[in-house]
Design an enzyme around this catalytic site. Structure first.
Site, PDB file in Angstrom:
ATOM      1  CB  CYS A 299      -2.899  -0.383   5.544  1.00 37.74           C
ATOM      2  SG  CYS A 299      -3.799  -0.198   4.291  1.00 37.74           S
TER       3      CYS A 299
ATOM      4  CB  CYS B  58      -0.872  -0.233   1.339  1.00 38.65           C
ATOM      5  SG  CYS B  58      -1.835   1.413   1.546  1.00 38.65           S
ATOM      6  CD  GLU B  59      -0.499   5.076  -4.099  1.00 41.87           C
ATOM      7  OE1 GLU B  59      -1.053   6.179  -3.970  1.00 41.87           O
ATOM      8  OE2 GLU B  59       0.125   4.757  -4.969  1.00 41.87           O
ATOM      9  CG  HIS B  60      -2.553   5.533   1.202  1.00 37.72           C
ATOM     10  ND1 HIS B  60      -3.789   5.013   0.742  1.00 37.72           N
ATOM     11  CD2 HIS B  60      -2.170   6.506   0.335  1.00 37.72           C
ATOM     12  CE1 HIS B  60      -4.021   5.627  -0.314  1.00 37.72           C
ATOM     13  NE2 HIS B  60      -3.356   6.565  -0.805  1.00 37.72           N
ATOM     14  CG  HIS B  61      -0.959   3.044   6.202  1.00 39.62           C
ATOM     15  ND1 HIS B  61      -1.970   3.006   5.452  1.00 39.62           N
ATOM     16  CD2 HIS B  61      -1.055   3.772   7.035  1.00 39.62           C
ATOM     17  CE1 HIS B  61      -2.851   3.903   5.881  1.00 39.62           C
ATOM     18  NE2 HIS B  61      -2.445   4.633   6.837  1.00 39.62           N
TER      19      HIS B  61
ATOM     20  CD  GLN C  45      -7.912  -4.557  -4.380  1.00 38.10           C
ATOM     21  OE1 GLN C  45      -7.560  -4.422  -3.192  1.00 38.10           O
ATOM     22  NE2 GLN C  45      -8.972  -5.087  -4.727  1.00 38.10           N
TER      23      GLN C  45
ATOM     24  CG  HIS D 151      -6.020  -3.485   1.106  1.00 39.76           C
ATOM     25  ND1 HIS D 151      -5.249  -2.604   0.375  1.00 39.76           N
ATOM     26  CD2 HIS D 151      -6.508  -4.186   0.342  1.00 39.76           C
ATOM     27  CE1 HIS D 151      -5.808  -2.679  -0.923  1.00 39.76           C
ATOM     28  NE2 HIS D 151      -6.508  -3.670  -0.896  1.00 39.76           N
TER      29      HIS D 151
END
Length: 219
Positions: A175, A104-107, A145, A173
């Site tokens: 995250c 995940c590019e956020h976490h 995704q 996910h």
């Protein structure tokens, strides 16, 4: 198992253009990367110089090389060799249950799932292993995704130019399962339908049936 379903029919365009990757000249050195890991270890509250952690920065750097190897590859290259001797075959091609691991590019947390790909050939087909490689290239990048689903469909559509492309991805996910709301039984489902898969309900339903998801999309 609970699911978050986010299935769409796609737009008339072939999806978003891939943004440029970071130039090699702008990438930090391995030493810089390892120093960054040591900083994170200290920030977490541990001592990067204790025996059990001495080799961790180097191991993390090597792991990143593997996890994010997709940045060094061009996905279209895997589709460059096609076959046009198909003896008149003009039905759907489906490859399902393509396992993948992404992040995940956020976490920077793992995304673990499977992809299903279908297309209706226009006189030529591609080796099925190349479809799996296509998933690998995009999954080995920082992702969300929804974007990954669109990227796979757009690439396949742009190179093979078939009558239509369908991509469905199911994934868990980390995250969401290991932090935040801590919902361990939830998976996310996304799809991108192009060409006849978008325009014709019966074609779309044939694909969904082939991957055991009939009824997931309604007209």
């Amino acid at each position: 198992m609970g699911k978050i379903v986010a299935i769409g029919l796609g737009a008339k365009s072939r999806g978003p253009k891939a943004k440029g990757r970071l130039p090699a000249a702008d990438r930090p050195s391995r030493s810089d990367a390892e120093d960054a890991v040591r900083t994170l270890i200290r920030w977490a509250g541990d001592n990067p110089n204790r025996q059990g952690l001495l080799g961790t920065p180097a191991r993390v750097a090597r792991a990143y090389e593997e996890w994010f190897s997709g940045y060094a590859e061009e996905p279209r290259d895997y589709l460059s060799r096609t076959f046009d001797e198909v003896a008149g075959y003009d039905e759907m091609v489906v490859l399902r249950d393509i396992g993948f691991e992404s992040h995940c590019e956020h976490h920077l947390a793992p995304i673990i799932g499977r992809a299903h790909i279908g297309y209706l050939p226009r006189n030529r087909v591609v080796g099925i292993s190349k479809l799996a490689r296509l998933v690998d290239v995009y999954s080995r990048r920082l992702q969300i995704q929804e974007k990954m689903t669109a990227e796979i469909a757009s690439c396949l559509d742009g190179v093979l130019k078939p009558f239509g492309v369908a991509v469905v991805i199911e994934a868990a996910h980390q995250c969401m399962t290991t932090r935040g709301v801590h919902k361990s039984s939830v998976t996310m489902v996304t799809s991108q339908m192009l060409g006849v898969f978008r325009k014709r309900l019966e074609t779309r339903q044939e694909f969904l049936s082939a991957i055991n998801m009939r009824g997931a999309v309604h007209s």
